[in-house]
Design a protein around this motif. Sequence first.
Motif, PDB file in Angstrom:
ATOM      1  N   TYR A  36      -3.542   6.840   6.848  1.00 42.65           N
ATOM      2  CA  TYR A  36      -4.235   5.272   5.814  1.00 42.65           C
ATOM      3  C   TYR A  36      -3.070   4.246   5.758  1.00 42.65           C
ATOM      4  O   TYR A  36      -1.963   4.767   5.762  1.00 42.65           O
ATOM      5  CB  TYR A  36      -4.974   5.882   4.533  1.00 42.65           C
ATOM      6  N   PRO A  37      -3.617   3.361   5.727  1.00 38.76           N
ATOM      7  CA  PRO A  37      -3.030   2.122   5.491  1.00 38.76           C
ATOM      8  C   PRO A  37      -1.986   2.257   3.717  1.00 38.76           C
ATOM      9  O   PRO A  37      -2.293   2.689   3.385  1.00 38.76           O
ATOM     10  CB  PRO A  37      -3.608   0.666   5.557  1.00 38.76           C
ATOM     11  N   ASP A  38      -0.326   1.673   4.566  1.00 38.09           N
ATOM     12  CA  ASP A  38       0.532   2.368   2.990  1.00 38.09           C
ATOM     13  C   ASP A  38      -0.512   0.942   1.761  1.00 38.09           C
ATOM     14  O   ASP A  38      -0.734   1.671   0.562  1.00 38.09           O
ATOM     15  CB  ASP A  38       1.426   1.818   3.777  1.00 38.09           C
ATOM     16  N   SER A  39      -0.670  -0.209   2.168  1.00 39.37           N
ATOM     17  CA  SER A  39      -1.593  -0.856   1.576  1.00 39.37           C
ATOM     18  C   SER A  39      -2.308  -0.096   0.496  1.00 39.37           C
ATOM     19  O   SER A  39      -2.484  -0.210  -0.680  1.00 39.37           O
ATOM     20  CB  SER A  39      -2.336  -2.178   1.786  1.00 39.37           C
ATOM     21  N   MET A  40      -3.291   0.835   1.295  1.00 40.37           N
ATOM     22  CA  MET A  40      -4.038   1.361   0.823  1.00 40.37           C
ATOM     23  C   MET A  40      -4.055   2.413  -0.638  1.00 40.37           C
ATOM     24  O   MET A  40      -3.968   2.029  -1.992  1.00 40.37           O
ATOM     25  CB  MET A  40      -5.147   2.604   0.972  1.00 40.37           C
ATOM     26  N   SER A  41      -2.278   3.214  -0.187  1.00 36.43           N
ATOM     27  CA  SER A  41      -1.742   3.483  -1.161  1.00 36.43           C
ATOM     28  C   SER A  41      -1.038   3.029  -2.390  1.00 36.43           C
ATOM     29  O   SER A  41      -0.983   3.694  -3.686  1.00 36.43           O
ATOM     30  CB  SER A  41      -0.894   4.558  -0.777  1.00 36.43           C
ATOM     31  N   TYR A  42      -0.461   1.923  -2.518  1.00 31.41           N
ATOM     32  CA  TYR A  42      -0.349   1.159  -3.046  1.00 31.41           C
ATOM     33  C   TYR A  42      -1.211   0.488  -4.243  1.00 31.41           C
ATOM     34  O   TYR A  42      -0.352   0.771  -5.515  1.00 31.41           O
ATOM     35  CB  TYR A  42       0.788  -0.151  -2.534  1.00 31.41           C
ATOM     36  N   GLY A  43      -2.307   0.430  -3.206  1.00 29.67           N
ATOM     37  CA  GLY A  43      -3.278  -0.371  -4.038  1.00 29.67           C
ATOM     38  C   GLY A  43      -3.745   1.193  -5.283  1.00 29.67           C
ATOM     39  O   GLY A  43      -4.416  -0.014  -6.231  1.00 29.67           O
ATOM     40  N   LEU A  44      -4.149   2.020  -4.848  1.00 33.67           N
ATOM     41  CA  LEU A  44      -4.648   3.055  -6.134  1.00 33.67           C
ATOM     42  C   LEU A  44      -3.741   3.076  -6.962  1.00 33.67           C
ATOM     43  O   LEU A  44      -3.688   3.157  -7.861  1.00 33.67           O
ATOM     44  CB  LEU A  44      -4.446   4.540  -4.967  1.00 33.67           C
TER      45      LEU A  44
END
Length: 183
Positions: free
Chosen positions: A42-50
Amino acid sequence: MYGLVNKAMEDLIRSTHGDETWALVKRKAGVDTDVFLTMEPYPDSMSYGLVAAASEVLGRPAAELLEALGMHWTLYTAREGYGDLFRLGGATFKDFMLNLHMLHTRVALTFPKLEPPSFWCTHVTDGSLTLHYQSKRAGLGPMVLGLVKGLAIMYNTTVTVQPTRAREDGADHDEFLVTYSLP
Ligand code: 1MF
């Protein structure tokens, strides 16, 4: 990052704050994925966003959540079938620290989309070492703190870990002074 990371975060937040809170975090982060797939990148941005959304919802600093996530990661992956990795990593906490890099190289051979950070150790004695951590990802130093603490629990070893150099302060990579008492 592989879905396993988002799943570990989901498991942590659902077990400590419940399903409703997790649903709220996902909504705030704009994530409409129902089920994260362990083997899917998954895109890193998704984990950072979470993490950012969880920080807002729970009213706790992101660094604190990242540390909790790091601690949870070792317990979660061991429980979810990656226990062999830990056996491969060594019989003691110190061995595991020394083998961290080999371990990631090993996992990356099988999972080509893995973008593993680099870990290496210097000043290694029976009671302490300096852990070096270099990553293409920014801001995850607090997670490494938690990872080391999680490993300490796993190896039943008394460990202290202090950040001594940080990329955010202009250093080339993060460094931690780790002390341990041999089991
Ligand atoms: O790029 C990635 O997707 C990625 C995912 C997880 C890269 C690294 C990691 C593991 N790492 C998370 C923090 C990343 C910080 C950074 O990128 O700067 C934790 C590393 C770690 C540190 C200390 C002690 C133990 C640690 O981890 C042990 C470990 C490492 C990797 C896995 C499990 C335990 C792993 C196993 C399978 C994975 C992903 C990671 O993905 C799968 C799963 C099933 C099928 C295919 C891939």
